[in-house]
Enzyme design. Structure first.
Site, PDB file in Angstrom:
ATOM      1  N   HIS A 174       8.371   4.794  31.709  1.00 30.68           N
ATOM      2  CA  HIS A 174       6.934   4.591  32.068  1.00 30.68           C
ATOM      3  C   HIS A 174       6.237   5.708  31.871  1.00 30.68           C
ATOM      4  O   HIS A 174       4.729   5.766  32.349  1.00 30.68           O
ATOM      5  CB  HIS A 174       6.730   3.960  33.402  1.00 30.68           C
ATOM      6  CG  HIS A 174       7.340   2.696  33.841  1.00 30.68           C
ATOM      7  ND1 HIS A 174       6.550   1.538  33.655  1.00 30.68           N
ATOM      8  CD2 HIS A 174       8.635   2.167  34.069  1.00 30.68           C
ATOM      9  CE1 HIS A 174       7.280   0.451  33.860  1.00 30.68           C
ATOM     10  NE2 HIS A 174       8.424   0.867  33.983  1.00 30.68           N
TER      11      HIS A 174
ATOM     12  N   LYS B 256      -8.314   4.410  39.471  1.00 32.02           N
ATOM     13  CA  LYS B 256      -6.855   4.735  39.022  1.00 32.02           C
ATOM     14  C   LYS B 256      -6.662   5.844  39.910  1.00 32.02           C
ATOM     15  O   LYS B 256      -7.484   6.519  40.473  1.00 32.02           O
ATOM     16  CB  LYS B 256      -6.706   4.876  37.432  1.00 32.02           C
ATOM     17  CG  LYS B 256      -7.838   5.683  37.055  1.00 32.02           C
ATOM     18  CD  LYS B 256      -7.595   5.719  35.419  1.00 32.02           C
ATOM     19  CE  LYS B 256      -8.041   4.515  34.760  1.00 32.02           C
ATOM     20  NZ  LYS B 256      -7.250   3.731  33.859  1.00 32.02           N
ATOM     21  N   ARG B 257      -5.213   6.127  39.838  1.00 31.56           N
ATOM     22  CA  ARG B 257      -4.902   7.387  40.398  1.00 31.56           C
ATOM     23  C   ARG B 257      -5.618   8.579  40.071  1.00 31.56           C
ATOM     24  O   ARG B 257      -5.895   8.600  38.663  1.00 31.56           O
ATOM     25  CB  ARG B 257      -3.314   7.712  40.579  1.00 31.56           C
ATOM     26  CG  ARG B 257      -2.466   6.789  41.059  1.00 31.56           C
ATOM     27  CD  ARG B 257      -2.682   6.854  42.457  1.00 31.56           C
ATOM     28  NE  ARG B 257      -2.093   8.423  42.986  1.00 31.56           N
ATOM     29  CZ  ARG B 257      -1.125   8.497  43.359  1.00 31.56           C
ATOM     30  NH1 ARG B 257      -0.228   7.452  43.871  1.00 31.56           N
ATOM     31  NH2 ARG B 257      -0.603   9.685  43.943  1.00 31.56           N
TER      32      ARG B 257
ATOM     33  N   LYS C 198      -5.865  11.570  33.293  1.00 30.44           N
ATOM     34  CA  LYS C 198      -6.812  10.291  33.270  1.00 30.44           C
ATOM     35  C   LYS C 198      -8.188  10.628  33.229  1.00 30.44           C
ATOM     36  O   LYS C 198      -9.197   9.818  32.873  1.00 30.44           O
ATOM     37  CB  LYS C 198      -6.554   9.423  34.399  1.00 30.44           C
ATOM     38  CG  LYS C 198      -5.152   8.985  34.883  1.00 30.44           C
ATOM     39  CD  LYS C 198      -4.787   8.160  35.991  1.00 30.44           C
ATOM     40  CE  LYS C 198      -3.360   7.707  36.150  1.00 30.44           C
ATOM     41  NZ  LYS C 198      -2.943   6.464  35.379  1.00 30.44           N
TER      42      LYS C 198
ATOM     43  N   THR D  54      -2.782  -0.498  33.080  1.00 28.35           N
ATOM     44  CA  THR D  54      -2.781  -1.883  33.374  1.00 28.35           C
ATOM     45  C   THR D  54      -4.037  -2.468  33.854  1.00 28.35           C
ATOM     46  O   THR D  54      -4.299  -3.597  33.762  1.00 28.35           O
ATOM     47  CB  THR D  54      -1.533  -2.305  34.202  1.00 28.35           C
ATOM     48  OG1 THR D  54      -1.280  -1.384  35.280  1.00 28.35           O
ATOM     49  CG2 THR D  54       0.042  -2.636  33.460  1.00 28.35           C
TER      50      THR D  54
ATOM     51  N   LYS E 141      -6.706  -6.154  33.519  1.00 28.41           N
ATOM     52  CA  LYS E 141      -7.309  -6.861  34.570  1.00 28.41           C
ATOM     53  C   LYS E 141      -8.840  -6.888  34.215  1.00 28.41           C
ATOM     54  O   LYS E 141      -9.536  -7.847  34.442  1.00 28.41           O
ATOM     55  CB  LYS E 141      -7.115  -6.305  35.831  1.00 28.41           C
ATOM     56  CG  LYS E 141      -5.695  -6.364  36.325  1.00 28.41           C
ATOM     57  CD  LYS E 141      -5.244  -5.365  37.389  1.00 28.41           C
ATOM     58  CE  LYS E 141      -3.554  -5.123  37.244  1.00 28.41           C
ATOM     59  NZ  LYS E 141      -3.153  -3.918  38.323  1.00 28.41           N
TER      60      LYS E 141
HETATM   61  C1  NBG Z   1       2.949   4.263  34.756  1.00 27.40           C
HETATM   62  C2  NBG Z   1       2.165   4.596  33.620  1.00 27.40           C
HETATM   63  C3  NBG Z   1       1.032   3.770  33.180  1.00 27.40           C
HETATM   64  C4  NBG Z   1       1.545   2.468  33.045  1.00 27.40           C
HETATM   65  C5  NBG Z   1       2.434   2.109  34.290  1.00 27.40           C
HETATM   66  C6  NBG Z   1       3.257   0.997  33.906  1.00 27.40           C
HETATM   67  C7  NBG Z   1       4.108   5.802  36.133  1.00 27.40           C
HETATM   68  C8  NBG Z   1       5.479   6.725  36.009  1.00 27.40           C
HETATM   69  N1  NBG Z   1       3.945   5.585  34.932  1.00 27.40           N
HETATM   70  O1  NBG Z   1       0.273   3.992  31.917  1.00 27.40           O
HETATM   71  O2  NBG Z   1       1.456   5.888  33.988  1.00 27.40           O
HETATM   72  O3  NBG Z   1       0.767   1.506  32.945  1.00 27.40           O
HETATM   73  O4  NBG Z   1       3.443   3.016  34.656  1.00 27.40           O
HETATM   74  O5  NBG Z   1       4.138   0.812  33.061  1.00 27.40           O
HETATM   75  O6  NBG Z   1       3.813   5.601  37.321  1.00 27.40           O
END
Ligand code: NBG
Length: 870
Positions: A402, A603-604, A609, A714, A718
């Protein structure tokens, strides 16, 4: 393709109650009708055989009376409790039926192993997925309550950091909806993701004590417990002619199972998320207590409970805590024992059959210790031999990557692992020996030096490049070697995995590598969080089948330029914007212009980002507005900008970014000249529920990561589903979203992933845009106060002696401002804006997690649907 046929058949054959979404009740809280409650109480005294037969209002009153000792005079929080405990019984009925069916059929199961599940709230999702929304909305109405307000009393289950954990939650929804036999397995953290508060504009972290009021959505399984050991020693002993290995841990805890039923939509299937709680082996050390040693008497309990106490507040930032490895092993060990014990109850010791009955998906590297644990259980506990065990293990496991962030690819010091999991360390060493030996043979044609280099680069155990004294276990390498399939989460990311991160492995096993572009559940993220838009879509398409088959949303394309339809579309957005405006008022006390463009980034908080880049463009906008005459300003597009997200507690730069957002907001929101045209708000404690309010209201959303760094994203999906336009870089799933929506409908800017490495090298020679230089001087000069605090932030992107602008904000700055101008121009043409908005929703079909899960089921898991009869 039999699988797809079954799906289609099942949608068509669904009971009519599931097909239409009942409109939400929109009355505000009415005073309680005492006579109604008295009446209900009379009826409630008769307890029929099945609670399913009790009318919902009576059942809610019953629950409040018998579980909480309340007789009328309920609060909204009581109404939530009564409703949830009532709904829970229907959920459990469905859960039991499904599991009886699966027990009888004995299908192959997928077990989704994940350290995080970011579930959010359950009440609305459960009543809607079970088709009970009409009944319960009406019941609450009778009691004087409104469903939406009651649902608001629920606390989020925040057992995840961000995208990765929320993806796992969406996947469970889709697995159940597609009737796939499958469970999630994870940890029942006592404290979930921290609560974020702002103090003087700075983030403070507060504990998330989410279980204090009980949890109606879980079921404690007192009969499902497993021992999990740590530390100790490993010995060989003779047993007859055989030598056996015995691990005697020095510490043991019990993993106690809690089941969280997961209702599918438009199906009788309710699957399961099993979460483990760590409890001590012995309740209490009475002898120590009697001897007056009170601390020791409590010690074991504290140590055990510590394991499942807190979720690590991390998202792609390094975390080397030993406790994290302990948590990972804890839930993996319990989950594998659980699966094997069920397998053995049916198939005895016929373990060759295991890969036909069970497969495990490793959600990132967090559960990778499963490779060694499955080996250990089959070798040491079941007594099978190595080769057989290795074949079974690699057939059963699959791994999803991920992230490309090198710091988030977990590596554990050999020393730590050998101490905590001595037997696993041995097993990993043997795996690595076999692996490197095999590689030697495989690469025999290479020159010896080159061969040695390649083998060293792929060794699961390797030196720490920053500390030659230390050896590390590379969990991603272990996962790749121990799995059948490895996948990334969006097309571009899967290519980066193949071409860069795991390229050595890709060259050896090209067919192991796959792409599975992420998706999100259209139930929670469109139908249930935006029922107004859902109704409009259903009315327009003449069916609600799109909720199960999002490709049908493409039917909206035909209406994209239809003025009458656009007006209806705009009315829904307006209503959702009004809700968000209410929220802003509640949090910040300010009224915002409901006709302004609602521009969102949630987002985080992370440098990659680039929330910082967003703030810079907001400051630039502010400065332009300041220069304009009042007449000119009237022609400008007004914006309400919202930023939300948590910074990992140890992530200093991310916290400074939050402070910059609040500091800029403090200045511009008060400026009498510009405040009608520009606002900036930081919404604290961003979580799933907040997202459910924000996303439907958004008109523009920002997905502006440095190209090649956001694996997928993701929330972009949405927003797309809810008709929100995207400004974004050519990164992650943005690319596929643009392909589906029409690239001209998306505000794309910035450099491409292929250019990044070169640009990073050249960054110090970049001739920066004069507007950039001006903004840097403004922040440094104290335009927003806190000069010293912001200095490192400025230096990180602008002082090549300190930082080198690793995420290339300066490179993308000018094209970002240009894209923002395009946004303004487009917004001025409302008909064009609405056309695009409709095209977004129409193009979102691909991004249902149902599609993603179908692909996993067909290409990786080889699991097929098994539906109980209704
Ligand atoms: C996160 C990515 C995102 C991705 C999500 C779900 C982690 C390690 N990865 O870009 O930063 O959408 O995973 O796949 O949190």
């Amino acid at each position: 393709m039999a699988y797809r046929q079954l799906q289609n058949h099942s949608i068509a054959g669904a009971p009519p109650a599931y097909r239409q979404i009942a409109p939400r009740v929109t009355l505000s809280r009415r005073p309680l009708r005492v006579s109604a409650v008295a009446e209900l109480n009379k009826t409630a005294a008769v307890v029929p055989e099945s609670t399913a037969l009790v009318p919902a209002p009576v059942d809610i009153a019953n629950k409040l009376r018998y579980l909480f000792g309340r007789n009328g005079d309920y609060t909204v929080a009581d109404a939530y409790q009564g409703t949830s405990w009532s709904v829970r019984e229907k959920l459990i009925d469905s859960f039991n039926k499904t599991h009886e069916h699966w027990k009888k059929e004995d299908p192959k199961f997928i077990y989704y192993l994940s350290a995080e599940f970011l579930m959010g709230r359950s009440l609305i999702n459960t009543v809607y997925n079970l088709g009970l929304e009409g009944e319960y909305a009406e019941a609450l109405n009778q009691l004087g309550y409104e469903m939406e307000k009651v649902a608001d009393a629920e606390r989020d289950a925040a057992l995840g950091n961000g995208g990765l954990g929320r993806l796992a939650a969406c996947f469970l929804d889709s697995m159940a909806t597609l009737d796939l036999p499958g469970w999630g397995y994870g940890i029942r953290y006592k404290y979930g993701m921290f609560k974020q508060a702002l103090r003087n504009g700075y983030q403070v972290e507060l504990p998330d004590i989410w279980l204090t009021k009980g949890n109606p959505w879980e079921l404690r399984r007192d009969d499902v417990k497993f021992e999990v050991g740590f530390g100790g020693r490993v010995e060989r002993r003779k047993q007859g002619s055989k030598e056996i290995t015995v691990w005697t841990p020095s510490e043991k805890v019990i993993a106690q199972a809690y089941d969280n039923p997961i209702p599918g939509f438009n199906t009788p299937t309710t699957s399961n998320l099993r979460l483990w709680d760590a409890v001590p082996l012995t309740e209490f050390d009475l002898s120590a207590f009697n001897a007056g040693d009170y601390d020791r008497a409590m010690l074991e309990r504290e140590r055990a409970e510590g394991i499942s106490a807190v979720l690590y507040p991390n998202d792609s930032t390094p975390e080397g805590k030993e406790l994290r490895l302990k948590q990972q092993y804890f839930f993996v060990c319990a989950s594998l024992q659980d699966v094997l014990s069920r397998f053995k109850a049916v198939h005895g010791n016929n373990f060759d059959l295991l890969p036909e009955k069970a497969c495990f998906q490793l959600n990132d590297t967090h559960p990778t210790i499963a490779v060694a644990e499955l080996m250990r259980l089959l070798l040491d506990v079941e007594g099978l031999d190595w080769d057989k065990v290795w074949t079974i293990t690699t057939k059963c496991l699959n791994y999803t990557n991920h992230t490309v962030m090198p710091e988030a690819l977990e590596k554990w010091p050999v020393k730590v692992m050998a101490k905590m999991l001595p037997r696993h360390m041995e097993i990993i060493e043997v795996i690595n020996e076999g692996w490197t030996k095999w590689l030697g043979g495989h690469l025999k044609d290479l020159a010896p030096e080159e061969r040695a280099k390649r083998i060293a680069a792929m060794s699961i155990i390797h030196e720490n490049p920053w500390n030659k004294e230390e050896m590390l276990v590379n969990m991603a390498y272990l996962a790749v070697v121990g799995s059948s399939a490895v996948n990334g989460v969006a097309a571009i990311h899967s290519n980066i995995v193949k071409d860069e991160i795991l390229n050595d492995f890709y060259q050896i096993f090209p067919s192991k590598f796959q792409n599975k572009t992420n998706g999100v559940t259209p139930r929670r993220w469109l139908a249930w969080c935006n029922p107004e838009l859902a109704s409009l879509i259903t009315d327009t398409l003449g069916t609600s089948e799109w909720i199960n088959d999002t490709e049908k949303l493409a039917g909206l394309r035909a209406y994209a330029s239809d003025k009458a339809f656009q007006a209806k579309w705009a009315a829904v957005k307006k209503a959702k914007k009004a809700k968000l405006a209410e929220l802003i008022k509640k949090v910040h006390g300010d009224e915002v212009n409901p006709n302004a463009l609602f521009d969102i980034q949630i987002k985080r908080i992370h440098e990659y980002k680039r929330q910082y880049l967003n703030v810079l463009s907001i400051i630039w906008r502010y400065k332009q507005l300041k220069k304009m005459s009042p007449e000119e300003r009237k022609k400008a597009v007004a914006r309400v900008c919202v930023i939300g997200g948590k910074a990992a507690s140890a992530y200093d730069m991310a916290k400074r970014i939050i402070r910059l957002v609040t500091a800029v907001g403090d200045v511009i929101n008060k400026d009498p000249e510009t405040k009608d045209y520009l606002r900036l708000y930081f919404l604290p404690d961003y979580n799933v529920s907040l997202a459910e309010t924000i996303i439907p209201a958004a008109e523009l959303s920002q997905h502006i990561s440095t190209a090649g760094t956001e694996a997928s994203g993701t929330s972009n999906m949405k927003f797309q589903m809810n008709g929100c336009l995207i400004i974004g870089t050519w990164d992650g799933a943005n690319i596929e979203i643009a392909e589906e929506t029409g690239i001209d409908n998306v505000f794309v800017f910035g450099v491409r992933a292929e250019e990044i490495n070169q640009l990073r090298k050249e960054r110090k020679n970049l001739k920066t845009d004069p507007r950039w230089d001006e903004l840097m001087r403004d922040i440094e000069g104290g335009m927003f106060g806190d000069k010293d605090y912001f200095k490192p932030l400025v230096d990180s992107v602008n002082n090549m002696k300190v930082g080198n602008d690793w995420f290339l904000l300066a490179n993308d700055f000018a094209s970002y401002l240009k894209a923002q101008e395009d946004v303004d121009a487009c917004y001025k043409d409302q008909s064009e804006w609405l056309r695009r908005s409709i095209m977004y929703t129409a193009g979102s079909g691909k991004f249902s997690s149902d599609r993603t899960i179908r692909e996993y089921a067909e290409d990786i898991w080889h699991v097929t649907p098994s539906r109980p009869t209704a």
